[in-house]
Scaffold this motif. Sequence first.
Motif, PDB file in Angstrom:
ATOM      1  N   ASN A  98      78.276   5.901   4.882  1.00 19.40           N
ATOM      2  CA  ASN A  98      78.343   4.787   3.893  1.00 19.40           C
ATOM      3  C   ASN A  98      78.546   3.567   4.261  1.00 19.40           C
ATOM      4  N   PRO A  99      77.480   3.090   4.886  1.00 16.91           N
ATOM      5  CA  PRO A  99      77.903   1.481   5.266  1.00 16.91           C
ATOM      6  C   PRO A  99      77.744   0.700   3.891  1.00 16.91           C
ATOM      7  N   PHE A 100      78.458  -0.555   3.845  1.00 15.53           N
ATOM      8  CA  PHE A 100      78.347  -1.467   2.731  1.00 15.53           C
ATOM      9  C   PHE A 100      76.894  -2.150   2.737  1.00 15.53           C
ATOM     10  N   PRO A 101      76.281  -2.524   1.610  1.00 20.65           N
ATOM     11  CA  PRO A 101      75.024  -2.921   1.445  1.00 20.65           C
ATOM     12  C   PRO A 101      74.762  -4.256   1.624  1.00 20.65           C
ATOM     13  N   PHE A 102      75.438  -4.657   2.970  1.00 13.67           N
ATOM     14  CA  PHE A 102      75.238  -6.032   3.382  1.00 13.67           C
ATOM     15  C   PHE A 102      75.210  -5.860   5.032  1.00 13.67           C
ATOM     16  N   SER A 103      75.388  -7.079   5.723  1.00 13.07           N
ATOM     17  CA  SER A 103      74.939  -7.234   7.065  1.00 13.07           C
ATOM     18  C   SER A 103      75.951  -6.526   8.023  1.00 13.07           C
ATOM     19  N   VAL A 104      75.638  -6.103   9.348  1.00 18.74           N
ATOM     20  CA  VAL A 104      75.903  -5.422   9.851  1.00 18.74           C
ATOM     21  C   VAL A 104      77.559  -6.094  10.352  1.00 18.74           C
ATOM     22  N   TYR A 105      77.429  -7.394  10.689  1.00 16.26           N
ATOM     23  CA  TYR A 105      78.471  -8.155  10.796  1.00 16.26           C
ATOM     24  C   TYR A 105      79.670  -8.037   9.954  1.00 16.26           C
ATOM     25  N   LYS A 106      79.305  -8.271   8.537  1.00 15.98           N
ATOM     26  CA  LYS A 106      80.104  -8.307   7.463  1.00 15.98           C
ATOM     27  C   LYS A 106      80.751  -6.731   7.354  1.00 15.98           C
ATOM     28  N   ASN A 107      80.033  -6.045   7.396  1.00 16.77           N
ATOM     29  CA  ASN A 107      80.663  -4.523   7.616  1.00 16.77           C
ATOM     30  C   ASN A 107      81.770  -4.245   8.337  1.00 16.77           C
ATOM     31  N   LEU A 108      81.496  -4.939   9.587  1.00 13.94           N
ATOM     32  CA  LEU A 108      82.857  -4.822  10.647  1.00 13.94           C
ATOM     33  C   LEU A 108      83.681  -5.788  10.446  1.00 13.94           C
ATOM     34  N   SER A 109      83.442  -6.974   9.860  1.00 13.47           N
ATOM     35  CA  SER A 109      84.476  -8.145   9.944  1.00 13.47           C
ATOM     36  C   SER A 109      85.374  -8.243   8.601  1.00 13.47           C
ATOM     37  N   LEU A 110      84.851  -7.412   7.470  1.00 17.04           N
ATOM     38  CA  LEU A 110      85.330  -7.373   6.368  1.00 17.04           C
ATOM     39  C   LEU A 110      86.781  -6.729   6.582  1.00 17.04           C
ATOM     40  N   GLN A 156      73.701   4.314  11.434  1.00 12.11           N
ATOM     41  CA  GLN A 156      74.688   3.995  10.172  1.00 12.11           C
ATOM     42  C   GLN A 156      75.905   4.717  10.432  1.00 12.11           C
ATOM     43  N   GLN A 157      75.974   5.916  10.950  1.00 13.59           N
ATOM     44  CA  GLN A 157      77.112   6.529  11.081  1.00 13.59           C
ATOM     45  C   GLN A 157      78.065   5.913  12.281  1.00 13.59           C
ATOM     46  N   ARG A 158      77.286   5.520  13.379  1.00 15.37           N
ATOM     47  CA  ARG A 158      78.079   5.091  14.417  1.00 15.37           C
ATOM     48  C   ARG A 158      78.733   3.516  14.067  1.00 15.37           C
ATOM     49  N   LEU A 159      77.823   3.096  13.096  1.00 18.05           N
ATOM     50  CA  LEU A 159      78.354   1.884  12.502  1.00 18.05           C
ATOM     51  C   LEU A 159      79.820   1.972  11.676  1.00 18.05           C
ATOM     52  N   CYS A 160      79.723   3.062  10.846  1.00 15.50           N
ATOM     53  CA  CYS A 160      80.992   3.404  10.099  1.00 15.50           C
ATOM     54  C   CYS A 160      82.090   3.944  10.874  1.00 15.50           C
ATOM     55  N   ILE A 161      81.923   4.296  12.094  1.00 18.53           N
ATOM     56  CA  ILE A 161      82.851   4.675  13.007  1.00 18.53           C
ATOM     57  C   ILE A 161      83.383   3.344  13.501  1.00 18.53           C
ATOM     58  N   ALA A 162      82.468   2.545  14.022  1.00 18.73           N
ATOM     59  CA  ALA A 162      82.602   1.125  14.447  1.00 18.73           C
ATOM     60  C   ALA A 162      83.566   0.463  13.668  1.00 18.73           C
ATOM     61  N   CYS A 174      86.938  13.097  10.833  1.00 19.78           N
ATOM     62  CA  CYS A 174      85.561  13.147  10.667  1.00 19.78           C
ATOM     63  C   CYS A 174      85.189  14.584   9.831  1.00 19.78           C
ATOM     64  N   ASP A 175      84.502  14.325   8.763  1.00 18.92           N
ATOM     65  CA  ASP A 175      84.054  15.388   7.789  1.00 18.92           C
ATOM     66  C   ASP A 175      82.561  15.687   7.995  1.00 18.92           C
ATOM     67  N   GLU A 176      82.213  16.649   8.942  1.00 16.03           N
ATOM     68  CA  GLU A 176      80.727  16.997   9.170  1.00 16.03           C
ATOM     69  C   GLU A 176      80.002  15.690   9.496  1.00 16.03           C
ATOM     70  N   PRO A 177      80.549  15.229  10.527  1.00 16.32           N
ATOM     71  CA  PRO A 177      79.967  13.690  10.784  1.00 16.32           C
ATOM     72  C   PRO A 177      78.209  13.860  11.303  1.00 16.32           C
ATOM     73  N   VAL A 184      69.294  14.513  18.130  1.00 15.66           N
ATOM     74  CA  VAL A 184      69.502  13.478  19.310  1.00 15.66           C
ATOM     75  C   VAL A 184      70.660  12.373  18.753  1.00 15.66           C
ATOM     76  N   SER A 185      70.370  12.214  17.240  1.00 16.25           N
ATOM     77  CA  SER A 185      71.544  11.210  16.800  1.00 16.25           C
ATOM     78  C   SER A 185      73.032  12.013  16.981  1.00 16.25           C
ATOM     79  N   GLY A 186      72.957  13.515  16.452  1.00 16.70           N
ATOM     80  CA  GLY A 186      74.050  14.146  16.395  1.00 16.70           C
ATOM     81  C   GLY A 186      74.644  14.246  17.862  1.00 16.70           C
ATOM     82  N   LYS A 187      73.806  14.041  18.894  1.00 19.72           N
ATOM     83  CA  LYS A 187      74.508  14.103  20.264  1.00 19.72           C
ATOM     84  C   LYS A 187      75.267  12.939  20.570  1.00 19.72           C
ATOM     85  N   LYS A 188      74.688  11.943  20.162  1.00 19.00           N
ATOM     86  CA  LYS A 188      75.262  10.378  20.465  1.00 19.00           C
ATOM     87  C   LYS A 188      76.602  10.287  19.782  1.00 19.00           C
ATOM     88  N   ILE A 189      76.791  11.015  18.605  1.00 17.24           N
ATOM     89  CA  ILE A 189      78.115  10.917  17.735  1.00 17.24           C
ATOM     90  C   ILE A 189      79.001  12.057  18.847  1.00 17.24           C
TER      91      ILE A 189
END
Length: 258
Positions: A98-110, A156-162, A174-177, A184-189
């Motif tokens: 569930n990333p916010f619909p704006f920049s990656v940076y703003k997602n993390l700085s907000l 996106q999921q790793r961004l939400c964790i970040a 984490c609910d069924e992350p 492959v993406s699941g293994k990274k998580i």
Amino acid sequence: MTTSPNIFEINNFSASYRDAEALNDVSLNIPRRGIMSIIGPSGCGKSTLLNSLNRITDLTPDFSHRGDVHFDGQNIYQRDFDVVNLRKNVGLIFQKPNPFPFSVYKNLSLPLKEHGMRNRKEIESTVNESMKIVGLLDEVSNIRRRNATELSGGQQQRLCIARTLTLKPKVLLCDEPCSALDPVSGKKIEDLLVRLGKEISVVVVTHNLAQAKRISDCVAFFCMVEGVGKLIEKGDTQKIFNAAQHHMTREYVDGSFG
């Protein structure tokens, strides 16, 4: 005073939605570090328990509870408890990113700005550190312009964790992350959660028994008993999968039901 080895101590906890009881009389300790997986059939209260730990259930109409949940020695349901600080320390990751619909940076700085950080260099450093931890620093360029919704599902999921990690939580729920991600993406998580579990407490609700067996230090098995979710058994991962005490646990991990 000796610090408890448990970050959460749950005592005789029951939860209901209107008149329907979802959980009954759960007592469970969650260690300060490591990964606990919560397994069990659908509808047995796993997500309800997870949501109760950072009180997102406050947003659910007609939710009620009995019993105590202590975080770092304090009852999170006492009247004057600081829920904002609780959610800063206890992050929640959902099944669907569930990333916010704006920049990656703003997602993390907000989140940092919302919690009072104003120094630009400190914000920049924290954003970069969180991106590095989740493995996105080298994958995503132009983070001030790149819209977070343009990333792949796994990114996106790793961004939400970040985004959660920017606040330096003590617990990650984490609910069924990985359930909405490719293998492959699941293994990274999974690899990320294992690394995080060495520093903080990670609690993962999962229906993927192979995943629970791979990443967990301990496992809690929930199941429906007379129409209500109950904790059946908790123990270290090898014990639950190879020498469970309760027949319902053995039958579930062996695939006999559920």
